[in-house]
Motif scaffolding. Structure first.
Motif, PDB file in Angstrom:
ATOM      1  N   SER A 181       0.043  -1.609   0.143  1.00  0.00           N
ATOM      2  CA  SER A 181       0.102  -0.165   0.214  1.00  0.00           C
ATOM      3  C   SER A 181       1.112   1.500   0.339  1.00  0.00           C
ATOM      4  O   SER A 181       0.500   2.450  -0.301  1.00  0.00           O
ATOM      5  N   SER A 202      -0.452   3.689 -13.759  1.00  0.00           N
ATOM      6  CA  SER A 202      -1.147   2.568 -13.372  1.00  0.00           C
ATOM      7  C   SER A 202      -2.455   2.321 -14.340  1.00  0.00           C
ATOM      8  O   SER A 202      -2.374   3.109 -15.137  1.00  0.00           O
ATOM      9  N   GLN A 204      -5.629   1.987 -13.853  1.00  0.00           N
ATOM     10  CA  GLN A 204      -7.499   2.166 -13.271  1.00  0.00           C
ATOM     11  C   GLN A 204      -6.388   3.376 -12.150  1.00  0.00           C
ATOM     12  O   GLN A 204      -6.490   4.048 -12.240  1.00  0.00           O
ATOM     13  N   PHE A 206      -6.003   6.536  -9.764  1.00  0.00           N
ATOM     14  CA  PHE A 206      -5.065   5.881  -8.254  1.00  0.00           C
ATOM     15  C   PHE A 206      -4.705   7.149  -7.112  1.00  0.00           C
ATOM     16  O   PHE A 206      -4.749   8.428  -8.340  1.00  0.00           O
ATOM     17  N   ASP A 223      -4.351   8.402 -13.470  1.00  0.00           N
ATOM     18  CA  ASP A 223      -5.390   6.784 -14.221  1.00  0.00           C
ATOM     19  C   ASP A 223      -5.004   6.692 -15.547  1.00  0.00           C
ATOM     20  O   ASP A 223      -3.383   6.330 -15.453  1.00  0.00           O
ATOM     21  N   GLU A 248      -2.867   4.267  -3.273  1.00  0.00           N
ATOM     22  CA  GLU A 248      -4.508   3.674  -2.936  1.00  0.00           C
ATOM     23  C   GLU A 248      -4.759   3.974  -4.501  1.00  0.00           C
ATOM     24  O   GLU A 248      -4.790   4.673  -5.129  1.00  0.00           O
ATOM     25  N   CYS A 249      -5.196   2.659  -5.037  1.00  0.00           N
ATOM     26  CA  CYS A 249      -5.652   1.590  -6.631  1.00  0.00           C
ATOM     27  C   CYS A 249      -7.409   2.222  -6.223  1.00  0.00           C
ATOM     28  O   CYS A 249      -7.829   1.281  -5.174  1.00  0.00           O
ATOM     29  N   THR A 251      -9.771   1.767  -7.740  1.00  0.00           N
ATOM     30  CA  THR A 251     -10.960   0.614  -8.247  1.00  0.00           C
ATOM     31  C   THR A 251     -11.293  -1.056  -7.928  1.00  0.00           C
ATOM     32  O   THR A 251     -12.444  -0.927  -7.536  1.00  0.00           O
ATOM     33  N   CYS A 256      -1.282  -1.552  -7.942  1.00  0.00           N
ATOM     34  CA  CYS A 256      -2.067  -1.643  -9.434  1.00  0.00           C
ATOM     35  C   CYS A 256      -0.797  -0.569  -9.578  1.00  0.00           C
ATOM     36  O   CYS A 256      -0.900  -0.242 -11.294  1.00  0.00           O
ATOM     37  N   ALA A 257       0.033   0.028  -9.598  1.00  0.00           N
ATOM     38  CA  ALA A 257       0.572   1.066  -9.697  1.00  0.00           C
ATOM     39  C   ALA A 257       2.429   0.200 -10.225  1.00  0.00           C
ATOM     40  O   ALA A 257       3.169  -0.661  -9.297  1.00  0.00           O
TER      41      ALA A 257
END
Length: 301
Positions: A181, A202, A204, A206, A223, A248-249, A251, A256-257
């Motif tokens: 995280s 990423s 998505q 974030f 994003d 912080e993702c 979705t 995610c990054a």
């Protein structure tokens, strides 16, 4: 002047092993009707090789077991750089991990484990060793005015990172997956940091929050089409030895990054730095301005 392109050499070890590489702990090539593979002969395998100078190297492979999940823990010169678990009965994405090395002999090793225990050795597909000679990669860079930039993704780097996975080469630049995280980027205690910078991508939406201790230095959102590229001013934190970056993702909450171009600008250990106390604000403004004009991604570290 055209920037020199990296020289990339790929050794496909699934069928043949070149004379300057030693592969042990794996069977001779086998064929499943579609692809070639090898099988571990025990709990581990190793890959020994030499590099003639500073190089980036990465190991790629995929494991398959029909009845058990199988994990591979990869070490580079005895240091764990990553672990991947491949679900039972499924072919999934290859595992890739690497690192920056100095001249000499080096070794990748893979330790295997199954849950539940494998009834037969797993199959190892797509085993590749990639060696990259890249003149762009330097651990430190003179930025003038008694300052220098330290790069994480380089052999002999003085920077350290926690919370990110092993570095890989995407064909153009070097990247690290964010596996927690938050990640922490740190530098030696004897270095006074002026600023830090990096780029996060990423697929998505974030949110990124960077801190020194409890002090928030930056909050940004990105994003799939917008990267986050903060430059963190550390002048008011002369005793700081690290920055912590929360990712912080938004979705699915899963990591995610990907991290590119992590660097820290510091005072260089030269006599001129003794007289820089009053010049620090001006020096930082120039550094920040250069970063904004050039863009950290254009540096391609």
């Amino acid at each position: 002047m055209t920037e020199a392109k990296p020289k990339v050499t790929v050794y496909d070890l699934t069928q043949q092993v070149p004379k300057d590489v030693t592969l042990s702990g794996l069977s001779a090539p086998k064929f499943d009707g579609v692809n070639y593979f090898r099988q571990p002969l025990g709990q581990s395998s190793s890959l020994r090789f030499k590099v003639p100078g500073s190089r980036f190297v990465q190991l790629e492979y995929q494991l398959y077991s029909p009845e058990s999940a199988v994990s591979g823990q990869v070490q580079l010169d005895g240091q764990v750089i990553g672990q991947a678990t491949f679900p039972a009965g499924k072919f999934v994405t290859n595992s890739i991990g690497g690192g920056f090395l100095d001249e000499g002999e080096h070794q990748f090793s893979i330790n295997y484990s199954c849950v539940p225990a494998c009834q037969q050795p797993p199959s190892q597909y797509w085993t590749k060793l990639t060696v990259i000679e890249d003149a762009r990669v330097k651990a430190r860079e003179d930025t003038g005015l008694g300052t220098e930039r330290l790069w994480l993704n380089a052999p002999g780097s003085e920077l350290r990172i926690q919370g990110a996975g092993p570095v890989t080469f995407d064909g153009v630049n070097y990247r690290r997956p964010i596996e927690a995280s938050a990640f922490t980027l740190s530098w030696p205690a004897h270095k006074q940091a002026l600023s830090a910078g990096f780029t996060l991508h990423s697929n998505q939406p974030f949110r990124v929050t960077a801190r020194v201790g409890d002090t928030v230095l930056s909050r940004k959102r990105g994003d799939a089409r917008t990267a986050v590229q903060p430059t963190l001013n550390l002048l008011e934190h002369p005793q700081a030895q690290s920055v912590t970056v929360q990712v912080e993702c938004l979705t699915d909450g899963q990591p995610c990054a990907s991290l590119y171009f992590p660097s820290v600008n510091v005072l260089s250990p030269t006599p001129v730095t003794q007289n820089l106390t009053l010049a620090l604000p001006a020096a930082l403004l120039l550094l920040l301005g250069a970063a904004g004009l050039l863009g950290f991604p254009s540096l391609r570290r």
